[in-house]
Design a protein around this motif. Sequence first.
Motif, PDB file in Angstrom:
ATOM      1  N   GLU A  32       0.844  -1.210   0.000  1.00  0.00           N
ATOM      2  CA  GLU A  32       0.000   0.000   0.000  1.00  0.00           C
ATOM      3  C   GLU A  32       0.884   1.268   0.000  1.00  0.00           C
ATOM      4  O   GLU A  32       0.639   2.203  -0.768  1.00  0.00           O
ATOM      5  N   LYS A  36       1.684   4.155  -3.403  1.00  0.00           N
ATOM      6  CA  LYS A  36       1.444   5.606  -3.375  1.00  0.00           C
ATOM      7  C   LYS A  36       2.432   6.370  -4.255  1.00  0.00           C
ATOM      8  O   LYS A  36       2.161   7.493  -4.655  1.00  0.00           O
ATOM      9  N   TYR A  37       3.627   5.787  -4.536  1.00  0.00           N
ATOM     10  CA  TYR A  37       4.571   6.526  -5.379  1.00  0.00           C
ATOM     11  C   TYR A  37       5.028   5.757  -6.617  1.00  0.00           C
ATOM     12  O   TYR A  37       5.476   6.352  -7.580  1.00  0.00           O
ATOM     13  N   ASN A 135       2.338   7.533   9.424  1.00  0.00           N
ATOM     14  CA  ASN A 135       1.978   6.947   8.131  1.00  0.00           C
ATOM     15  C   ASN A 135       1.848   5.431   8.117  1.00  0.00           C
ATOM     16  O   ASN A 135       1.409   4.870   7.117  1.00  0.00           O
TER      17      ASN A 135
END
Length: 157
Positions: A32, A36-37, A135
């Motif tokens: 996950e 994101k990148y 995070n």
Amino acid sequence: MNVIQKKDKIKLFKEGQELPYHLLLLADETIEAIDKYIHQSEIYIYERDGETVGIYACQLMDGESLEIKNIAVSEDCQGEGIGQKLLTHAISNATKRGFKFLLIGTSNAAFRQLYLYQKMGFRFYKVLTDFFTKNYQQEIIENGLVLNDMLLLRKNL
Ligand code: ACO
Ligand code: ACO
């Protein structure tokens, strides 16, 4: 010990190929977080005998900076100089393309990585306090320490 082999290659990862998450997960905790990148990143792989044993992914931050979001070498090939080869490639690629800065971030407990990045000319730039505790849901322990802060290093190109 440097056992880099002459026929080893660093190649641009082509879209559509299967992402080697087993390598990316050495440098990041969850798929996950990687997702994101990774889809907005330019990815290079280190190939030995047709096998991908190293990887790095760079993301455009602004007109003058690129950031290495993930760099990893398979466990059985670590300590052979491949990490340094990948960083040298990233530095020269960013320089040729006219970027002014290359950034890389790692955790407060990543002593070996902090040594390597400084050896390659990166300097401490920012501390993102509580980055890991905010995070990531699980507590992460590395080298006997709880990961909390992200240390961002930057190299002037
Ligand atoms: N302890 C301390 N230093 C070590 C060790 C060790 N166990 N092993 C190697 N080193 C030193 C090397 O001696 C070398 O320094 P030297 O030339 O002065 O001797 C330096 O570390 C770099 O060695 P390389 O062989 O070039 O590094 P490697 O190929 O192992 O790649 C990397 C480094 C990418 C950090 C790799 O170890 C790895 O994949 N680790 C797990 C994933 C990870 O932590 N990635 C970085 C997260 S941060 C991010 O992704 C932005
Ligand atoms: N390599 C890595 N870790 C070590 C080593 C070593 N060679 N030796 C001890 N450690 C670890 C210990 O294992 C311990 O961790 P642990 O409890 O998880 O096992 C931790 O370091 C602290 O060990 P202590 O034995 O309590 O530390 P020590 O009595 O050696 O004191 C100090 C630390 C003050 C840094 C001492 O080594 C020293 O005087 N060094 C030289 C002077 C110095 O650098 N001072 C600090 C400068 S910054 C300042 O003054 C503000």
